[in-house]
Design a protein around this motif. Structure first.
Motif, PDB file in Angstrom:
ATOM      1  N   THR A 121      47.652  40.054  40.647  1.00 13.85           N
ATOM      2  CA  THR A 121      47.069  40.616  39.464  1.00 13.85           C
ATOM      3  C   THR A 121      45.505  40.531  39.464  1.00 13.85           C
ATOM      4  OG1 THR A 121      49.026  40.475  38.320  1.00 13.85           O
ATOM      5  CG2 THR A 121      46.835  40.754  37.100  1.00 13.85           C
ATOM      6  N   GLU A 122      45.054  39.366  39.783  1.00 15.94           N
ATOM      7  CA  GLU A 122      43.547  39.119  39.962  1.00 15.94           C
ATOM      8  C   GLU A 122      42.770  40.075  41.093  1.00 15.94           C
ATOM      9  OE1 GLU A 122      42.210  34.980  39.846  1.00 15.94           O
ATOM     10  OE2 GLU A 122      43.666  34.474  38.612  1.00 15.94           O
ATOM     11  N   VAL A 123      43.712  40.084  42.298  1.00 15.41           N
ATOM     12  CA  VAL A 123      43.351  40.819  43.254  1.00 15.41           C
ATOM     13  C   VAL A 123      43.011  42.009  42.810  1.00 15.41           C
ATOM     14  CG1 VAL A 123      43.546  41.435  45.772  1.00 15.41           C
ATOM     15  CG2 VAL A 123      43.819  39.111  45.338  1.00 15.41           C
ATOM     16  N   VAL A 124      44.102  42.653  42.341  1.00 15.91           N
ATOM     17  CA  VAL A 124      44.275  44.108  41.826  1.00 15.91           C
ATOM     18  C   VAL A 124      42.819  44.401  41.005  1.00 15.91           C
ATOM     19  CG1 VAL A 124      45.417  45.879  40.589  1.00 15.91           C
ATOM     20  CG2 VAL A 124      46.617  44.469  42.403  1.00 15.91           C
ATOM     21  N   SER A 125      42.895  43.649  39.799  1.00 21.27           N
ATOM     22  CA  SER A 125      41.675  43.590  39.014  1.00 21.27           C
ATOM     23  C   SER A 125      40.398  43.674  39.620  1.00 21.27           C
ATOM     24  CB  SER A 125      41.748  42.574  37.906  1.00 21.27           C
ATOM     25  OG  SER A 125      40.818  42.800  37.119  1.00 21.27           O
ATOM     26  N   TRP A 126      40.323  42.725  40.593  1.00 13.25           N
ATOM     27  CA  TRP A 126      38.688  42.678  41.341  1.00 13.25           C
ATOM     28  C   TRP A 126      38.435  43.758  42.013  1.00 13.25           C
ATOM     29  CZ3 TRP A 126      37.291  42.818  46.196  1.00 13.25           C
ATOM     30  CH2 TRP A 126      35.978  42.459  46.650  1.00 13.25           C
ATOM     31  N   THR A 127      39.439  44.273  42.644  1.00 12.91           N
ATOM     32  CA  THR A 127      39.356  45.590  43.428  1.00 12.91           C
ATOM     33  C   THR A 127      39.229  46.519  42.589  1.00 12.91           C
ATOM     34  OG1 THR A 127      41.326  44.805  45.073  1.00 12.91           O
ATOM     35  CG2 THR A 127      40.417  47.115  45.017  1.00 12.91           C
ATOM     36  N   LEU A 128      39.865  46.852  41.699  1.00  8.83           N
ATOM     37  CA  LEU A 128      39.723  48.211  40.542  1.00  8.83           C
ATOM     38  C   LEU A 128      38.053  47.997  40.196  1.00  8.83           C
ATOM     39  CD1 LEU A 128      42.871  48.073  38.619  1.00  8.83           C
ATOM     40  CD2 LEU A 128      42.120  50.047  40.050  1.00  8.83           C
ATOM     41  N   ASP A 129      37.627  46.678  39.963  1.00  9.63           N
ATOM     42  CA  ASP A 129      36.262  46.487  39.682  1.00  9.63           C
ATOM     43  C   ASP A 129      35.180  47.106  40.619  1.00  9.63           C
ATOM     44  OD1 ASP A 129      36.637  45.599  37.138  1.00  9.63           O
ATOM     45  OD2 ASP A 129      36.459  43.393  37.496  1.00  9.63           O
ATOM     46  N   ARG A 130      35.585  46.753  41.858  1.00 11.17           N
ATOM     47  CA  ARG A 130      34.725  47.102  43.128  1.00 11.17           C
ATOM     48  C   ARG A 130      34.898  48.459  43.466  1.00 11.17           C
ATOM     49  NH1 ARG A 130      34.308  42.729  41.781  1.00 11.17           N
ATOM     50  NH2 ARG A 130      32.897  43.576  40.429  1.00 11.17           N
ATOM     51  N   MET A 131      36.109  49.023  43.125  1.00 10.30           N
ATOM     52  CA  MET A 131      35.989  50.649  43.316  1.00 10.30           C
ATOM     53  C   MET A 131      35.089  51.321  42.335  1.00 10.30           C
ATOM     54  SD  MET A 131      40.211  50.865  43.580  1.00 10.30           S
ATOM     55  CE  MET A 131      40.203  52.820  43.663  1.00 10.30           C
ATOM     56  N   ASP A 132      35.221  50.867  41.002  1.00  9.98           N
ATOM     57  CA  ASP A 132      34.261  51.552  40.290  1.00  9.98           C
ATOM     58  C   ASP A 132      32.623  51.374  40.673  1.00  9.98           C
ATOM     59  OD1 ASP A 132      33.673  52.981  37.504  1.00  9.98           O
ATOM     60  OD2 ASP A 132      33.121  50.880  36.933  1.00  9.98           O
ATOM     61  N   GLU A 133      32.273  50.053  40.859  1.00 10.75           N
ATOM     62  CA  GLU A 133      31.085  49.779  41.176  1.00 10.75           C
ATOM     63  C   GLU A 133      30.776  50.535  42.463  1.00 10.75           C
ATOM     64  OE1 GLU A 133      28.488  45.636  42.751  1.00 10.75           O
ATOM     65  OE2 GLU A 133      30.510  45.348  41.952  1.00 10.75           O
ATOM     66  N   TRP A 134      31.430  50.651  43.372  1.00  9.75           N
ATOM     67  CA  TRP A 134      31.010  51.208  44.877  1.00  9.75           C
ATOM     68  C   TRP A 134      31.342  52.650  44.942  1.00  9.75           C
ATOM     69  CZ3 TRP A 134      33.183  46.481  47.659  1.00  9.75           C
ATOM     70  CH2 TRP A 134      32.271  45.284  47.268  1.00  9.75           C
ATOM     71  N   HIS A 135      31.837  52.962  43.827  1.00  3.34           N
ATOM     72  CA  HIS A 135      32.370  54.659  43.796  1.00  3.34           C
ATOM     73  C   HIS A 135      33.280  54.799  44.970  1.00  3.34           C
ATOM     74  CE1 HIS A 135      29.196  55.147  40.796  1.00  3.34           C
ATOM     75  NE2 HIS A 135      28.099  54.532  41.844  1.00  3.34           N
ATOM     76  N   VAL A 136      34.309  54.226  45.010  1.00  2.00           N
ATOM     77  CA  VAL A 136      35.426  54.242  45.837  1.00  2.00           C
ATOM     78  C   VAL A 136      36.580  55.007  45.572  1.00  2.00           C
ATOM     79  CG1 VAL A 136      37.056  52.974  47.547  1.00  2.00           C
ATOM     80  CG2 VAL A 136      34.541  52.364  47.289  1.00  2.00           C
TER      81      VAL A 136
END
Length: 200
Positions: free
Chosen positions: A27-42
């Motif tokens: 769940t933490e991995v998914v949350s971190w990934t969602l944050d990076r997607m938003d930050e890096w426009h993925v």
């Protein structure tokens, strides 16, 4: 051991969903990934976690392309790009250890029937020079498509290689060129007598 696979690129249609799991680490991995997607426009990411060689968790996050509703899922195919260079290098070294390939011989020896724009171009660089991007290659880029057929590598290369040529004497310059590894992958196919996709 946790291994997270995160690949972005070429995709094909699929229904999308996140694997519903109660594992707090995932769940933490998914949350971190969602944050990076938003930050890096993925637009979209697929994640897979292997434990002892078994796929235990997976998720598809986001969409295939900004502005669309086509969701990513854990089975969405992606172009792996330069990640495959590690596997290609390892496969070539395995073939060399088995005596099927000589990395220091001219690449033409490992690539019979492959012709570049200059018919003698492959007789100059070695496979090792191709692997180290010092083989003098500066061909056009590879196509932006995702073939899934097992003969995709050889079929595409035999066609496109005719456009490629050398721009410098091998061993003179470092010049990053993807077709170096495409040719290396084809050499693996030929040496192992098995499609690259199956070998991987």
């Amino acid at each position: 051991m946790w291994i997270v696979v995160w690949l972005i690129g070429c995709m094909e249609p699929d229904d999308a969903v996140v694997d519903r799991t109660t594992d707090p680490v995932f769940t933490e991995v998914v949350s971190w990934t969602l944050d990076r997607m938003d930050e890096w426009h993925v637009p979209g990411v697929a994640i897979g976690v292997l434990i002892d060689g078994e796929l235990t968790h997976r998720a598809g996050l986001g969409v295939r392309r900004f502005g669309t509703n086509a969701r990513i899922n854990s089975n969405t195919r992606f172009r792996v790009g330069s990640i495959s260079k590690m596997f290609t290098g390892a496969a070539l070294l395995q073939q060399a250890e088995m005596g099927r390939i000589d990395l220091d011989a001219p690449a033409s020896r490992a690539l019979p029937g492959v012709t570049l724009a200059d018919p003698l171009a492959l007789s100059k660089p070695t496979l090792m020079q191709l692997l180290t991007h010092s083989g003098g290659m500066q061909p056009p880029g590879l196509p932006r498509r995702c073939d899934v057929d097992e003969t995709a590598l050889s079929g595409e290369l035999l066609e496109r290689a005719r456009e490629w040529s050398l721009w410098s004497e091998p061993g003179t310059f470092f010049h990053y060129a993807n077709p170096n590894y495409a040719l290396g992958g084809l050499a693996v196919e030929i040496a192992a007598d098995e499609p690259f996709a199956a070998l991987m």
